[in-house]
Design a protein around this motif. Structure first.
Motif, short mmCIF file in Angstrom:
data_model
loop_
_atom_site.label_atom_id
_atom_site.label_comp_id
_atom_site.label_asym_id
_atom_site.label_seq_id
_atom_site.Cartn_x
_atom_site.Cartn_y
_atom_site.Cartn_z
N LYS A 41 38.36 38.14 66.93
CA LYS A 41 39.14 37.73 67.78
C LYS A 41 40.32 38.86 67.78
CE LYS A 41 39.19 32.84 67.05
NZ LYS A 41 39.95 31.41 66.51
N SER A 42 40.90 39.14 68.91
CA SER A 42 41.60 40.25 68.83
C SER A 42 43.01 39.75 69.95
CB SER A 42 41.18 41.61 69.53
OG SER A 42 42.09 42.53 69.73
N LYS A 43 44.08 40.15 69.87
CA LYS A 43 45.21 39.77 70.77
C LYS A 43 45.79 41.05 71.35
CE LYS A 43 48.89 36.47 71.13
NZ LYS A 43 49.58 35.53 70.05
N ILE A 44 45.64 41.15 72.76
CA ILE A 44 46.49 42.48 73.47
C ILE A 44 47.01 41.75 74.52
CG2 ILE A 44 44.84 44.13 72.39
CD1 ILE A 44 43.34 43.71 75.15
N GLN A 48 47.25 46.97 77.27
CA GLN A 48 46.92 47.76 76.06
C GLN A 48 45.55 47.52 76.01
OE1 GLN A 48 48.92 44.64 73.46
NE2 GLN A 48 50.62 46.04 72.98
N THR A 49 45.01 48.37 74.88
CA THR A 49 43.74 48.69 74.68
C THR A 49 43.34 47.95 73.23
OG1 THR A 49 43.96 50.67 73.82
CG2 THR A 49 43.44 50.61 76.07
N THR A 50 42.08 47.58 73.20
CA THR A 50 41.56 47.25 71.84
C THR A 50 40.12 47.52 71.51
OG1 THR A 50 41.24 45.54 70.11
CG2 THR A 50 40.69 45.07 72.21
N THR A 51 39.58 47.79 70.58
CA THR A 51 38.07 48.25 70.15
C THR A 51 37.52 47.29 69.57
OG1 THR A 51 38.78 50.56 70.32
CG2 THR A 51 36.79 50.21 69.19
N VAL A 52 36.26 47.16 69.98
CA VAL A 52 35.37 45.93 69.21
C VAL A 52 34.18 46.80 69.17
CG1 VAL A 52 36.52 43.79 70.12
CG2 VAL A 52 34.44 44.89 71.33
N ARG A 134 30.32 50.79 70.11
CA ARG A 134 31.61 50.50 70.08
C ARG A 134 32.17 50.52 71.67
NH1 ARG A 134 34.67 53.69 65.89
NH2 ARG A 134 34.34 51.78 65.11
N THR A 136 35.72 50.06 73.99
CA THR A 136 37.16 50.05 73.99
C THR A 136 37.57 49.39 75.34
OG1 THR A 136 37.33 52.11 72.90
CG2 THR A 136 39.11 51.47 74.27
#
Length: 164
Positions: A41-44, A48-52, A134, A136
């Motif tokens: 889980k990630s909250k952006i 905004q960016t996030t990496t999984v 990976r 982004t």
């Protein structure tokens, strides 16, 4: 009971206690490898960016990997890992070592990620755990969404399927 028997009984009891403490992973048969997206889980917020990472765990003999993922392209877009190359791509991980990347394609319109890589001899098969891929992501709007596996395949050096 002699001292050797006492030591064997203590060793057996300690072994049973240790085995009872090993966590049971739901959804995987005993001995099967695990493929998961981390973090789960990630909250952006919008813009905004996030990496999984796509991680492989509890495996031995891994030589090649093929991953097909889907996401909602109205909510998320994949950020190109190699902007100088044609098309949108994700970043290969090191597990297994991507000696030959067969496919690395993102379709931000359809919301798909297709990736396949293999090792080349004399590289030894991967074992244990590591990051295969990976990704982004940038949020296009604020909405709860998921990234899902459409399909994946793990293979040994003879091309045989490794259960996961």
């Amino acid at each position: 009971m002699n001292s050797t028997h006492v030591l064997l009984v203590r060793f057996a009891a300690l072994t049973l206690v240790c085995l009872a403490l090993i966590p049971n992973v739901e959804g995987a048969a005993q001995g099967d490898a695990i493929v998961r997206i981390v973090p789960s889980k990630s909250k952006i917020w919008r813009g905004q960016t996030t990496t999984v990472d796509v991680q492989v765990e509890q495996i031995s003999g891994l030589y090649g990997i093929e991953l097909h993922l889907r996401f909602d392209p109205t909510v998320l877009q994949v950020v190109d890992a190699f902007p100088d190359a044609e098309g949108v791509q994700v970043e290969p991980g090191a597990f297994p070592k991507p000696d030959f990347v067969v496919q690395n394609k993102v379709d931000n319109t359809a919301g798909t990620i297709d990736y396949a890589a293999t090792q080349i001899p004399p590289t030894l098969p991967a074992k244990g755990a590591g990051t295969a891929l990976r990704v982004t992501l940038v949020a296009r709007r604020a909405q709860e969404t998921t990234i899902e596996f459409r399909q994946f395949l793990l293979a040994d050096n003879a091309g045989r399927n490794i259960p996961a």
